[in-house]
Enzyme design. Structure first.
Site, PDB file in Angstrom:
ATOM      1  N   ASP A 112       6.099  80.850  -6.477  1.00 14.95           N
ATOM      2  CA  ASP A 112       6.826  79.603  -6.236  1.00 14.95           C
ATOM      3  C   ASP A 112       6.334  79.020  -4.928  1.00 14.95           C
ATOM      4  O   ASP A 112       6.572  79.583  -3.864  1.00 14.95           O
ATOM      5  CB  ASP A 112       8.330  79.885  -6.181  1.00 14.95           C
ATOM      6  N   GLU A 160       5.624  77.750  -9.800  1.00 13.83           N
ATOM      7  CA  GLU A 160       6.654  76.720  -9.715  1.00 13.83           C
ATOM      8  C   GLU A 160       6.268  75.686  -8.671  1.00 13.83           C
ATOM      9  O   GLU A 160       5.851  76.030  -7.563  1.00 13.83           O
ATOM     10  CB  GLU A 160       8.003  77.338  -9.320  1.00 13.83           C
ATOM     11  N   LYS A 193       7.613  83.956  -3.226  1.00 10.36           N
ATOM     12  CA  LYS A 193       7.595  82.681  -2.519  1.00 10.36           C
ATOM     13  C   LYS A 193       6.305  82.630  -1.695  1.00 10.36           C
ATOM     14  O   LYS A 193       6.055  83.503  -0.864  1.00 10.36           O
ATOM     15  CB  LYS A 193       8.807  82.574  -1.591  1.00 10.36           C
ATOM     16  N   LYS A 205      18.188  74.913 -12.790  1.00  8.70           N
ATOM     17  CA  LYS A 205      19.177  75.334 -11.796  1.00  8.70           C
ATOM     18  C   LYS A 205      20.398  74.449 -12.007  1.00  8.70           C
ATOM     19  O   LYS A 205      20.407  73.292 -11.563  1.00  8.70           O
ATOM     20  CB  LYS A 205      18.621  75.168 -10.383  1.00  8.70           C
ATOM     21  N   ASP A 212      10.385  72.438 -10.924  1.00 11.88           N
ATOM     22  CA  ASP A 212      11.633  72.907 -10.331  1.00 11.88           C
ATOM     23  C   ASP A 212      12.278  71.743  -9.587  1.00 11.88           C
ATOM     24  O   ASP A 212      13.108  71.021 -10.130  1.00 11.88           O
ATOM     25  CB  ASP A 212      11.335  74.077  -9.404  1.00 11.88           C
TER      26      ASP A 212
END
Length: 352
Positions: A179, A205, A149, A257, A230
């Protein structure tokens, strides 16, 4: 058939940092379906709502669950096209019930203990030293793909962190994904992507915020680094919206997701439309409890998902549920020697 739901608050073992802030807890809802004549025999699922990310996470959420409860009792359908997490939970509960209430949603060699799923090691945001410590832990645990992240600490420090990883592990030995959670500004995004590409990062992402399809499409055309959508998929509840998003942006990858992209049925449609356009994909959990994670892992196996999947969030909570899902190194598997214990759900505060 009857339906019930119960709130549950998941507590993080340690704060989880993203570009949207630091998480210490996450609310979710367990749902179950059963026949009125046999309420002790129920299928379980998780309506994994995500405040701040799920569009349906507002003051009307419990009322929507109550509407589902009432409609199922009288055999009336409920429109869940704008309530992805409830669709996700209801699909799980019905699948579990249909398969005999054993915690089996998608019977495959995975649920027979004959196959495992490779997952990435998720590195939460933190200060420079803390992130390096987490990276080293994941590598020592045997992960061959790390997902970092980024977007919260100094950009140059983030680059240095990735550079240190690459100095010690080449691209054949370790895959790196990042991400940004929409944390980059469009105007300076391409130069950042070029630097990440130089470090052999596999993909990024959601580099810029969702809701900017024209800019995202231009980035996807010009990027030196594969881009994975995403958050851009969230809230697209109809076939027309999904097809339009893919055709307008044409990303290199999409991230599915199920709790946020229409449940399993919605995720399957996304995959089918992506493959028509030669867009790659993988499946990721979204801070569900082990109930939702168990179901998503089984779904990923049923879809023959290739490469590392993003299914390793269950261990971040201190008050998670027990399921047969186990992790060894970077391999997620289903332990057939463990029974799915439904007693752990009995004393929740069920609304019925």
């Amino acid at each position: 058939m009857r339906f019930e739901f119960a709130p549950y608050l998941l507590n993080f073992k340690e704060p989880g940092g993203t570009s949207r802030g630091v998480l210490t807890e996450k609310p979710t809802f367990l749902v179950k379906v059963y026949e009125e004549s046999d309420p002790e025999h129920f299928g379980i699922g998780e309506a994994a709502v995500f405040p701040g990310l799920s569009p349906e996470a507002d003051g009307n959420y419990i009322w929507k669950l109550t509407e589902v409860l009432a409609n199922i009792a009288i055999g009336r359908p409920t429109d869940l096209s704008r309530h992805s997490s409830i669709q996700f939970g209801l699909e799980q509960a019905i699948l579990d019930f249909s398969n005999g209430c054993k915690g089996i949603y998608f019977p495959t060699p995975f649920t027979e203990g004959e196959r495992s799923i490779e997952i990435n090691g998720l590195i939460w945001m933190g200060d420079f030293e803390k992130m390096l410590e987490r990276i080293n832990q994941k590598i020592q645990q045997g992960f061959h793909c790390l997902k970092l992240k980024i977007g919260a600490i100094d950009w140059e420090k983030e680059l240095e962190m990735i550079r240190q990883i690459r100095d010690n592990f080449n691209v054949e030995d370790l895959m790196i994904r990042v991400d940004a959670n929409g944390g980059f500004e469009y105007k300076d995004c391409l130069p950042k992507l070029e630097k990440l590409a130089d470090l052999k990062v596999q993909s990024i992402e959601q580099p810029i915020k969702a809701g900017n399809p024209r800019e995202m499409a231009k980035l996807c055309r010009e990027t030196p680094l594969p881009i994975a959508l995403d958050e851009e998929l969230i809230g697209k509840g109809t076939s027309e919206e999904r097809i339009s998003t893919l055709e307008e942006i044409l990303p290199q990858y999409i991230i599915l997701k199920p709790a946020l992209c229409g449940g399993f049925s919605g995720a399957t449609e996304w995959i089918e439309e992506a493959e028509k356009r030669e867009i790659g994909w993988w499946i990721t959990s979204s801070l569900e409890s082990n109930v939702g994670l168990n179901a998503i892992a089984q779904y990923a196996a049923s879809m023959n998902a290739k490469g590392p999947q993003g299914l390793g969030t269950g261990g971040v909570f201190s008050n998670n549920f027990e399921t047969p899902i186990t992790l060894s190194g970077d391999e997620l598997s289903f332990d057939t020697s463990k029974k799915f214990d439904y007693q752990q759900f009995v004393n929740l505060k069920w609304h019925k």
